[in-house]
Write an enzyme that holds these catalytic residues in place. Structure first.
Site, PDB file in Angstrom:
ATOM      1  N   HIS A 124      -1.493  -2.519  -7.682  1.00 56.19           N
ATOM      2  CA  HIS A 124      -2.950  -2.371  -7.645  1.00 56.19           C
ATOM      3  C   HIS A 124      -3.470  -1.795  -8.967  1.00 56.19           C
ATOM      4  CE1 HIS A 124      -2.242  -3.410  -3.480  1.00 56.19           C
ATOM      5  NE2 HIS A 124      -1.407  -2.385  -3.398  1.00 56.19           N
ATOM      6  N   GLU A 161      -3.376   4.807  -3.549  1.00 54.16           N
ATOM      7  CA  GLU A 161      -2.088   4.180  -3.851  1.00 54.16           C
ATOM      8  C   GLU A 161      -1.991   3.825  -5.329  1.00 54.16           C
ATOM      9  OE1 GLU A 161       0.587   0.212  -2.677  1.00 54.16           O
ATOM     10  OE2 GLU A 161      -1.417   0.492  -1.814  1.00 54.16           O
ATOM     11  N   HIS A 217       4.949   0.449  -5.056  1.00 50.33           N
ATOM     12  CA  HIS A 217       3.889   0.492  -4.042  1.00 50.33           C
ATOM     13  C   HIS A 217       4.100   1.655  -3.087  1.00 50.33           C
ATOM     14  CE1 HIS A 217       1.872  -3.483  -4.697  1.00 50.33           C
ATOM     15  NE2 HIS A 217       3.041  -3.767  -5.260  1.00 50.33           N
ATOM     16  N   GLU A 299       8.196  -0.150  -1.374  1.00 49.26           N
ATOM     17  CA  GLU A 299       7.176   0.635  -0.688  1.00 49.26           C
ATOM     18  C   GLU A 299       7.796   2.009  -0.477  1.00 49.26           C
ATOM     19  OE1 GLU A 299       4.179  -0.379   0.006  1.00 49.26           O
ATOM     20  OE2 GLU A 299       4.205  -2.566   0.152  1.00 49.26           O
TER      21      GLU A 299
END
Length: 346
Positions: A124, A161, A217, A299
């Site tokens: 992101h 995040e 992530h 993640e």
């Protein structure tokens, strides 16, 4: 450089038949005069030249001790920080209680990973929140079309995040550069101001001919879902995607990252995906489908679970996460080390 004061030479004693005591008294007086001139012109902060003048007499009350001024000034200054601060603009950031290790000095490209290229993809971008129209357009990921990018998730108290992924990526870059690797980030803070799109993220790794690529992530699952998982590319051969050559090496990379992540952080594999293995295979992620180099996603935890969020917002834990990922990459590039996750959730 040592300094002994101004050009001063004691008068030479004349040859005479005066008693020895008178001669000695003249010499003592000359030495004392020389010391007083030295104190006035040279200052008390210098050191005596090797083999030069005799040690000065003990300081009188109120006289400065040589070097005292320098010591006092130094004591009033704090050492500059060598790490990157925890930089969340969206909230009052958690205390960054473990700074990234400063990059090692030495010749560029030296170390066990000299000649290796690693691409780190911070998931992101904080600018995505201001560019929703741009990130909403779709791009071809081989099997379908998906959004260019998304905003990502955040903890319940607002730690985004995108801030987490960039912080871990900076720490990871430092660790890998210490090993001699050439490290490239797909984006960094304000450059570009949004994205890049998922197809471009893959293209950056491909163009760099990366030996390994990792996308960082944190998940946004339901509360109670805890732990990390590593996402591996499935075998995709459709449209512009062909992951078949990288499926095997990407699994090796992912297994080594998972094993070392457990060892470094103490976190357990996800309790909600992956069947306890910490490994998940997917065919719907453009960053994996379009990659032509070994690549995985990780993640690191679930931001929507309070216990995982406490870890993700800790600078000390983020440093451990970077170390685990780094050790996994180093293990993969050198063909040795842990593979496969084991451990428990703290």
């Amino acid at each position: 450089m040592s300094y002994v004061g101004p050009d001063f030479e004691p008068p030479r004693p004349r040859r005479s038949r005066r008693p020895l005591t008178v001669t000695l008294a003249a010499l003592v007086a000359a030495a004392l005069l020389g010391w007083l001139v030295y104190q006035t012109v040279g200052g008390s902060g210098g050191s005596a030249a090797a083999g030069g003048a005799a040690t000065p007499p003990a300081a009188t009350p109120g006289a400065a001790t040589p070097g005292a001024a320098t010591s006092s000034a130094s004591a009033g200054r704090s050492a500059p920080s060598t790490g990157s601060p925890d930089p969340s603009p969206a909230r009052s950031s958690p205390r960054d209680d473990a700074k990234p290790t400063p990059a090692a000095t030495g010749p560029a490209g030296s170390g066990p990973l000299a000649g290796k290229v690693v691409v780190i993809d911070p998931g992101h971008n904080l600018g995505n929140f201001r560019h929703t129209a741009e990130i909403s357009r779709t791009v071809d990921i081989g099997t379908s079309r998906k959004e260019c990018d998304t905003t990502g998730t955040a903890t319940d108290d607002g730690y985004p995040e995108a801030e987490f992924t960039l912080d871990v990526s900076h720490r990871l870059r430092t660790l890998l550069e210490q090993q001699g690797a050439t490290v490239k980030l797909t984006h960094d803070r304000d450059e570009p101001p949004w994205g890049p799109c998922v197809d471009e993220r893959a293209r950056i790794g491909n163009t760099a001919h990366a030996d390994a690529a990792v996308s960082i992530h944190a998940d946004g699952s339901a509360a109670g879902n805890r732990g990390f998982h590593v996402i591996l590319p499935g075998s995709v051969h459709a449209g512009g995607a062909d992951t078949r050559p990288i499926v095997g090496p990407s699994r090796d990379l992912g297994e080594r990252i998972a094993g070392n992540f457990v060892h470094a952080t103490g976190s357990a594999p996800s309790n909600y995906v992956g069947g306890g293995t910490g490994l998940v295979t997917r065919e719907d992620l453009g960053g994996l489908n379009l990659s032509t180099v070994p690549k995985v996603f990780i993640e690191c935890g679930n931001m929507r679970d309070s216990k995982d969020a406490a870890l993700l917002t800790s600078g000390a834990w983020r440093q451990k996460a970077a170390e685990g990922i780094s050790e996994g990459i180093v293990s993969f590039l050198r063909g040795q080390g842990r593979a496969g996750p084991t451990g428990r959730t703290p």
